[in-house]
Write an enzyme that holds these catalytic residues in place. Sequence first.
Site: not given
Length: 564
Positions: A111, A220, A279, A340-341
Site C-alpha cells: 500500500d 490509496d 483506489e 478492508h473498508d
Amino acid sequence: MTDQLIAPPAVEAPPASWWRNAVIYQIYPRSFADSNGDGIGDLPGILSRLPYLRDLGVDAVWLSPFYSSPQADAGYDVSDYRTVDPIFGTVADAEKLIAGAHELDLRVIVDLVPNHSSDQHEWFKRAIADGPGSPFRDRYHFRPGKGENGELPPNDWPSIFGGPAWTRVCDPDGTPGEWYLHLFAPEQPDFNWEHPAVRDEFKTILRFWLDLGVDGFRVDVAHGLVKEDGLPDVGHEAEWHLLGVGESPCFDREGVHEIYREWRKILDEYPGERIAVAEAWAPTLARVADYVRDDELHQAFNFSYLGTAWNVPAQRQMIDDSLAAMRVVGAPTTWTLSNHDVVRHSNRLLQTGDGEVAGRRPTAVDPVAGLRRARAASALMLALPGSAYLYQGEELGLPEVVDLPPEVRQDPAFHRATGQDGYRDGCRVPIPWSGTEAPYGFGPEGGGSWLPQPDSWAQLSVAAQEGVPGSTLELYRAALAVRRGMPALAPTDNLRWVPAPDGVLAFERAVEDEPVFRCTVNMSGRPVAVGRPGELLLASGALDGTADNVVLPPDTTVWWSIQD
C-alpha cells in the site's frame, strides 16, 4: 436472452502480462498472523503463512500499510514511509517477506498512502513548530480561517470521517492560528501535491520500495491528491463519501494524471513488470478508465462491480459496462467483492437496499443463506475476464462480525456523528487458522487478538476446512486451479453471453482449438433446471438432476468445460 458477442477491443491490448489476469490476495497485516503473541499480526507472521497462499493458488499478495504510524487510522496515517512500524516488525522483516514470497512465485504489492500523512510526520511537526510562514506549511494545505477572527473553517468541505475537513492549530505563542485540511481524520493532514517537494519525496519513496523488490503499489485515495485551485466552497450542504459519485472540488481532478504519468516512467525502469493499482472512486467507469491509460497506472479497482445488486439485469449490465470501459484504454478489468473498508459480501449481498456498500451499517443475516450466496458470487467473479482481488478470510466464508461491543471498536469514524459509517472493524477481525478456541491459531498459544473473534469461527478455520470436500476453502482452491489451468480463462476480454432461463446468468469464454468454458449462475429464488452442456468442472453448491439436465438450487454457480 439472446446471444451477444462483446465487440472487439477499441485499443489493441499489449501481450499478456502477469497482472492482466492475476488473482491478488489482500492481507490486512494486523489481522492475518501474529508471530509474537501480542495480539497483532505482523510481517514474520505473514512470512510463516505464505505456503498457505501458494497452495490456495493466488498470484500475488497485497499488504495494507505496515509503515511507521501512530495508528490513528490503522496505519493509513504514515509518519515515515521508509520504515516499518515496530508492531509489524522491521525493514529487514519486510525484505525477508518479499524474498520469501518470490521463492514461492508470489508477487508482493504494498500500500502507498500519498494523499495524506500522519500529523506525526516530520514535515507536519515542523510546520506546526515553526509557525505561520514556515516553508513546511506549504507542503500541506494551511489557510487562514474565515470570520472576524479567523474562527471559521476556510471552506465548507466535510471530512469523510465526519465533521469539517479543517482543524485549527495554535501558533507557537499559544494563540489560535491557521487551519489545515484533512479529508479524513484530523491526524491525517492532506499533502499539497502542487508543491515540488511532495512530488519529489514520493518518487524517492517509490524507488526505495522498488529497490527492496516489491512488485507494485496499491495507491490509496488515488483520485484525491489534487484539489481544485483555490479550494472553493461546494456552495451547498456538502456531504460526500470516498465514493466519487458526483463532482467535487477535492476528488478526481485532472491534475492527478500528470502525477501518475511520472510514476509510470519510474515503474517501467524496473524489470519484472512492476505495477500500480488505483483506489480511484469516480462518477463513471469511463472516468475510472482514465487512470489506467497506457502511460499511467496498470489497474483500477472496480468498485462499481462491488456494489452491484445480486440479480441478472444488474450483474449483466455492470459486467458489460466494466469490460467496455476498460476496452477503450486497453486495460484489464478488475473484480472484487470484499476488502478492508466494506461489509463482507457474505453479509452484504443479502442486505436490503440498492447495493451501495459504503456508509452502511452492517446487519446480521441468515449465515447459511449468506454463505451460499457469497460462494456463488465468488465463483461468478473468478470466472470473469481480467484480474480478481480476494480479501483475506473470504476463502473461509467468514461473515461480517456485526456485534462487536463499542469499547473494542477502533475505526476512527465510529464515534463521530456523521461521515463514513465507522463499522469497518467488522471485516477486520483476525482470521482463524486452527483450534477450537480463540485466537484459533492466529498467534501463539495464550495470546489474544486485537479484535475479539466469534465463538462460531472454530468451524470456519483453515484446519477445519482443509481437505474437506465442499468446504469454502476447497471451493476456492478448485476454482483457482481451474482458472490457472484452463486456456479459455487466460484472455482478459473474451466473454460471450448465452441464452438462459429467467433469473439465470450464463456466459462462455473460448480460445481457438481449446475447450469452451461456460459459467451458469442461478440468481433466482427457486431451483432451475438447465441442460448439461459438457463436463462439470465446479459447483458452488449441491446439485441434482439427470444425465441430460442439472437442477441448480437458488444462489448457485456452476462451471462447465465444453468440447467443440
